[in-house]
Design an enzyme around this catalytic site. Structure first.
Site, mmCIF file in Angstrom:
data_model
loop_
_atom_site.group_PDB
_atom_site.id
_atom_site.type_symbol
_atom_site.label_atom_id
_atom_site.label_comp_id
_atom_site.label_asym_id
_atom_site.label_seq_id
_atom_site.Cartn_x
_atom_site.Cartn_y
_atom_site.Cartn_z
ATOM 1 N N ASP A 1 -23.992 66.862 26.462
ATOM 2 C CA ASP A 1 -23.495 67.863 25.597
ATOM 3 C C ASP A 1 -24.365 69.056 26.129
ATOM 4 O OD1 ASP A 1 -22.784 69.683 23.618
ATOM 5 O OD2 ASP A 1 -23.990 68.508 21.922
ATOM 6 N N LYS A 2 -24.268 70.241 25.906
ATOM 7 C CA LYS A 2 -25.012 71.532 26.019
ATOM 8 C C LYS A 2 -25.439 72.081 24.645
ATOM 9 C CE LYS A 2 -24.104 76.011 26.086
ATOM 10 N NZ LYS A 2 -23.534 76.764 24.882
ATOM 11 N N HIS A 3 -26.594 72.755 24.684
ATOM 12 C CA HIS A 3 -26.874 73.527 23.550
ATOM 13 C C HIS A 3 -27.556 75.082 23.952
ATOM 14 C CE1 HIS A 3 -28.491 73.992 19.696
ATOM 15 N NE2 HIS A 3 -29.636 74.706 20.158
ATOM 16 N N SER A 4 -27.227 75.829 23.192
ATOM 17 C CA SER A 4 -27.656 77.176 23.564
ATOM 18 C C SER A 4 -28.821 77.497 22.384
ATOM 19 C CB SER A 4 -26.911 78.162 23.656
ATOM 20 O OG SER A 4 -27.369 79.489 23.578
ATOM 21 N N THR B 1 -20.594 78.843 17.546
ATOM 22 C CA THR B 1 -19.473 78.274 18.035
ATOM 23 C C THR B 1 -18.447 78.049 17.076
ATOM 24 O OG1 THR B 1 -20.837 77.495 20.034
ATOM 25 C CG2 THR B 1 -18.821 76.383 19.504
ATOM 26 N N ARG C 1 -37.349 76.711 5.877
ATOM 27 C CA ARG C 1 -37.837 77.490 6.904
ATOM 28 C C ARG C 1 -37.421 78.889 6.977
ATOM 29 N NH1 ARG C 1 -36.683 74.748 11.953
ATOM 30 N NH2 ARG C 1 -37.647 76.376 13.051
ATOM 31 N N SER D 1 -36.142 70.265 15.156
ATOM 32 C CA SER D 1 -34.800 70.841 14.628
ATOM 33 C C SER D 1 -33.537 70.628 15.578
ATOM 34 C CB SER D 1 -34.971 72.158 14.120
ATOM 35 O OG SER D 1 -33.647 72.490 13.665
ATOM 36 N N LYS E 1 -30.793 66.837 15.774
ATOM 37 C CA LYS E 1 -29.404 66.713 15.597
ATOM 38 C C LYS E 1 -28.677 66.231 16.775
ATOM 39 C CE LYS E 1 -29.935 71.044 14.472
ATOM 40 N NZ LYS E 1 -30.252 72.329 13.834
ATOM 41 N N LYS E 2 -29.258 66.731 17.956
ATOM 42 C CA LYS E 2 -28.659 66.141 19.478
ATOM 43 C C LYS E 2 -28.855 64.784 19.475
ATOM 44 C CE LYS E 2 -26.733 70.122 20.360
ATOM 45 N NZ LYS E 2 -25.273 70.280 20.513
HETATM 46 N N1 URA Z 1 -31.553 76.444 15.936
HETATM 47 C C1 URA Z 1 -31.749 75.054 15.404
HETATM 48 O O1 URA Z 1 -30.957 74.225 15.133
HETATM 49 N N2 URA Z 1 -33.019 74.953 14.780
HETATM 50 C C2 URA Z 1 -33.919 75.844 14.887
HETATM 51 O O2 URA Z 1 -34.878 75.473 14.446
HETATM 52 C C3 URA Z 1 -33.809 77.220 15.656
HETATM 53 C C4 URA Z 1 -32.329 77.341 16.182
#
Ligand code: URA
Length: 436
Positions: free
Chosen positions: A79-82, A119, A167, A182, A186-187
Site C-alpha cells: 500500500d501507499k500512504h500520504s 481519497t 487529539r 496513528s 491502521k496500515k
Molecule cells: N493522519 C493520521 O491518520 N493520523 C495522524 O495522526 C495524522 C495524520
C-alpha cells in the site's frame, strides 16, 4: 495501577513500559478512561516525547486494539500512504498501477483532514461506488482485481479512532510519536507486507518545515520496519498543488487522464511513478529501479492499469463504463469560468494551504463533520511556480455552485498567487529525500 500516575510519569518525561502502554490502549477502547485523562496523556506525550521503544509499543498496541486482516494471495500485499496535501491524487493512480504490476493493494483511505483532500471523498463522487464494503466484498475485490480503495471500518484500529478524535480537538495532533502510531496502526492492521509513505513538506502540508517532515519520515520508516512491514518513504515538496486539478470530481478526472495517457499533469505523474518504483523494489516485485520504471511505464501505456481502475470501480458498485465515459456520470458544476491575473510578472509563491481552504469554502470540503460535500466544485490551475503571466491572462478555471461562492473564491484565488517582477530560480526537485 492508577491512570493519573501514568500521566504524571509521562509529564515528568519518564519512559512508559510495554505493560503500561498496553494497559492505556485497552482502557481507551473499553471506555474506562475519560476524555480529559486521554487528552492529558496525549499532551504529556506531545510535550515530553517518547523513546523509540515506546513508539513501537504504542503502534503495536493500537494496531492490536481491533481486528487485524491477514491475506493468502499469490503476490505481495502492499500500500501507499500520504501525510496529506492539496491536489494529491496519487492513490487513484498508484493503486491500479501496483495491481497491474502483480501486487495486491487493500488501500484503507481517509476523508479530507483540515485543508487537505481525502481519497475517500474523491471516490464518493463516483455514483454507486461503495466506499464502505463489508470485509467479504473487500476481500473479493482485492483478490479478483488486485486493488480496492475503501474507508476505515470500525473494526480496524479502534483505539486510533477514539484517540484521533480527542487529539483533533485538544491541540495534540502535531506529535511525531502520535502521528507515527496513528498512521501505522491502521496500515499494519490491514495486514500489509510493504508500504511506501509520501511525507509532504511545504506550505500545503501539515509539516511545513523540511526537517520536521524528514524526522517524521524517519520515524515512520523505522517503526514500521521494526513492526514487520517493509517500509520506505519519500519526502516530497508541497509548496504548490501536486495536480493542476483541485476538487473531488476534477481529481478523479485528472487521475483517469493519467491512466489514459492523455495528461499533462507531469508533477502528479512523476510523484506517482517515484512512489511506485520505491515500493516495487522494496517488495521485491522488481530487482532494481530501472526494471520498476519500465514495468510502470508498460502497465500505463498498455492500458493494464486503466483496466484495473475500471474493474475496481465496477466491482465496488460504480458503472461498468465509468472509466470510458466519466463525464456521463460526474455532475458538472453550475458555473465554470476563468479567473484572470491582475498584473504581469512571474509566479513567485503559491499559498497552497489557502487553495485547499478555498475548496472547502466552495463546498468541496467540510467545515463541520456532518457537512455534505459538493463533488462538482473546485479549480483547475493554468499556471505553476515560475510561470510568466500577462495582466488579464487566465490563471485558473473555477468551478462553483453559484455566483456568490464564485465571487468569494475568485478574490481568494487571486490573493493566493504572489506575482513578482523578476524571474526566480526555483528548486524544481520534487523528491527531496528517500528513506529505506
Ligand atoms: N493522519 C493520521 O491518520 N493520523 C495522524 O495522526 C495524522 C495524520
Amino acid at each position: 495501577m492508577l491512570f493519573k500516575e501514568l500521566i504524571l510519569k509521562k509529564r515528568l518525561g519518564k519512559e512508559l513500559t510495554k505493560n503500561e502502554i498496553n494497559w492505556f490502549i485497552s482502557n481507551l477502547t473499553s471506555n474506562h478512561l475519560s476524555e480529559g485523562q486521554i487528552a492529558s496523556l496525549a499532551m504529556a506525550i506531545c510535550l515530553k516525547g517518547m523513546t523509540f521503544e515506546e513508539r513501537v509499543q504504542l503502534t503495536l498496541a493500537m494496531k492490536n486494539s481491533g481486528k487485524t486482516l491477514s491475506w493468502d494471495l499469490p503476490g505481495p500485499i502492499i500500500d501507499k500512504h500520504s501525510t496529506g496535501g492539496v491536489g494529491d491524487t496519487v492513490s487513484l493512480i498508484l493503486a491500479p498501477v501496483l495491481a497491474a504490476c502483480g501486487a495486491y493493494v487493500p488501500m484503507i483511505s481517509g476523508r479530507g483532514l483540515g485543508h487537505t483532500g481525502g481519497t475517500l471523498d474523491k471516490f464518493d463522487s463516483i455514483p454507486g461506488y461503495n466506499t464502505s464494503p463489508n470485509e467479504a466484498l473487500l476481500r473479493r475485490v482485492v483478490s479478483k482485481v488486485g486493488c480496492a480503495i475503501i474507508g476505515q471500518t470500525n473494526e480496524l484500529a479502534p483505539a486510533d479512532k477514539r484517540l484521533y478524535a480527542i487529539r483533533d480537538v485538544t491541540g495534540t495532533v502535531e506529535s511525531i510519536d502520535l502521528i507515527t502510531a496513528s498512521i501505522l496502526s491502521k496500515k499494519l492492521a490491514a495486514g500489509l507486507e510493504g508500504l511506501v509513505i509520501d511525507v509532504k513538506f511545504g506550505n500545503g502540508a501539515f509539516m511545513q518545515d523540511f526537517n520536521e517532515a524528514s524526522n517524521l519520515a524517519k520515524s515512520l520508516v523505522t517503526v514500521s520496519n521494526e513492526s514487520g512491514c517493509k517500509t520506505t518513504a519519500l519526502v516530497t515538496d508541497m509548496n504548490q498543488p501536486l495536480s493542476q486539478s483541485i476538487g473531488n470530481s476534477l481529481e478523479v478526472l485528472a487521475a483517469i487522464d493519467i491512466l489514459k495517457g492523455s495528461s499533462k499533469d507531469y508533477r502528479l505523474l512523476e510523484i506517482s511513478k517515484s512512489l511506485g518504483v520505491s515500493i516495487l523494489c522494496s517488495s521485491n516485485i522488481c530487482k532494481n529501479k530501472k526494471e520498476a520504471q519500465s514495468l510502470i511505464s508498460s502497465v500505463l501505456s498498455s492500458g493494464k492499469a486503466a483496466e484495473k481502475f475500471s474493474q475496481m470501480v465496477g466491482e465496488l458498485g460504480g458503472a461498468k463504463d465509468f472509466f470510458e465515459k466519466p463525464k456521463n456520470y460526474l455532475t458538472p458544476s453550475n458555473i465554470q469560468k476563468n479567473i484572470c491575473c491582475k498584473k504581469s510578472g512571474y509566479v513567485k509563491k503559491i499559498n497552497t494551504k489557502n487553495l485547499g481552504n478555498i475548496l472547502i469554502l466552495l463546498g468541496g470540503g467540510r467545515q463541520k463533520v456532518e457537512d455534505d460535500i459538493d463533488f462538482s466544485v473546485g479549480m483547475k490551475l493554468l499556471i505553476e511556480l515560475g510561470t510568466y503571466v500577462e495582466k488579464n491572462q487566465p490563471i485558473c478555471t473555477l468551478y462553483a455552485r453559484d455566483q456568490e461562492s464564485f465571487n468569494i473564491a475568485e478574490k481568494e484565488i487571486i490573493e493566493s498567487f504572489e506575482i513578482g517582477e523578476s524571474e526566480e530560480n526555483f528548486n524544481k526537485k520534487m523528491i527531496v529525500e528517500h528513506f529505506e
